[in-house]
Write an enzyme that holds these catalytic residues in place. Structure first.
Site, PDB file in Angstrom:
ATOM      1  N   ASP A 102       0.848  -1.194   0.000  1.00 44.27           N
ATOM      2  CA  ASP A 102       0.000   0.000   0.000  1.00 44.27           C
ATOM      3  C   ASP A 102       0.890   1.253   0.000  1.00 44.27           C
ATOM      4  OD1 ASP A 102      -2.120  -1.748   0.294  1.00 44.27           O
ATOM      5  OD2 ASP A 102      -2.187  -1.521   2.481  1.00 44.27           O
TER       6      ASP A 102
HETATM    7  N1  URA Z   1      -1.015  -5.988   3.932  1.00 45.05           N
HETATM    8  C1  URA Z   1      -1.545  -4.733   3.939  1.00 45.05           C
HETATM    9  O1  URA Z   1      -2.574  -4.497   4.549  1.00 45.05           O
HETATM   10  N2  URA Z   1      -0.889  -3.789   3.266  1.00 45.05           N
HETATM   11  C2  URA Z   1       0.268  -3.999   2.595  1.00 45.05           C
HETATM   12  O2  URA Z   1       0.821  -3.065   2.007  1.00 45.05           O
HETATM   13  C3  URA Z   1       0.800  -5.292   2.609  1.00 45.05           C
HETATM   14  C4  URA Z   1       0.142  -6.277   3.281  1.00 45.05           C
END
Ligand code: URA
Length: 237
Positions: A102
């Site tokens: 993310d």
């Molecule tokens: N899980 C998440 O919630 N976000 C990420 O970026 C990676 C794994």
């Protein structure tokens, strides 16, 4: 492969720039100047640009320490992408992030131009383990650890596979996942009544994020690290 394409894949030159240096007579193939951008070249030939010989690499594998605010994609209309962090000397055509973090997640992103390798480490069948450190809004409890270890049910009813998890401090946990559902870590802890306030990926397989890489920095993976990941991809099949 065409000479201009070859230079685009092996150097930081764009295809247009490659054509220009070829036409300017700066490129030699096996010691002979070649001025035709469409001339054929194979990886066993020695290619030099302005006197510097290129070390042919079929594929490139980079470890990036992603800072917050960067998108795990090759392009985005408004926000910077992880490719914007790759310095020119490590850039080549076809690089893409093998897996997504993310925008607000930090840490290990693997960039490569090797589609087969990315498939092997990411596809649900072969998924290589990823290690994350999550900072949580509320204190870690034994019930929380047990629920994650058992395989938590997300709010949409989807069940996660059992995950290795341990508390690192009152508000932080380390967890290892062998699947990659959308926003998985955040959704797991939300389903358990807690909230992720910071998330970082610290390892892929048994390859740890290099502590010498500051936020935004990247380096090539060593051959040994690539082999370990390839092996992990095979074992996980
Ligand atoms: N899980 C998440 O919630 N976000 C990420 O970026 C990676 C794994």
């Amino acid at each position: 492969m065409r000479l201009d394409k070859f230079l685009g894949s092996q150097t930081d030159l764009s295809r247009k720039e490659a054509r220009a240096v070829i036409k300017d007579g700066l490129v030699r193939v096996d010691g002979v100047v070649v001025t035709d951008p469409g001339a054929g070249v194979d990886p066993l030939q020695r290619v030099s640009v302005a006197g510097t010989e290129l070390a042919f690499k079929e594929h490139l594998y980079l470890m990036l320490n992603k800072p917050e605010g960067y998108i795990s994609a090759t392009e985005d209309r408004s926000r910077p992408t992880v490719l914007d962090l790759v310095p020119p000397e490590l850039f080549r055509d076809g690089l893409f992030p093998a897996g997504r973090l993310d925008a607000d997640t930090t840490g290990f992103v693997l960039l490569t131009d090797d589609g087969g390798f990315a498939h092997d480490i990411l596809s649900p069948k072969h998924h290589v383990q990823k290690t994350y450190v999550a900072t949580l809004a509320d204190p870690v409890t034994e019930e929380l650890l047990a629920a994650v270890a058992e395989g938590i049910e997300l709010k949409d009813g989807n069940r996660c596979l059992p995950a290795e998890v341990r508390a690192l401090s009152e508000h932080t946990v380390e967890l290892k996942l062998v699947e990659g559902k959308y926003h998985q870590v955040k959704r797991m802890f939300a389903a358990a009544g807690n909230r992720v306030v910071a998330l970082t990926r610290t390892a892929m397989g048994d390859v740890l994020l290099d502590p010498d890489l500051g936020p935004g920095a990247c380096r090539e993976l060593t051959e040994e690290e690539v082999s370990r990941l390839k092996e992990a991809g095979k074992l996980a099949k």
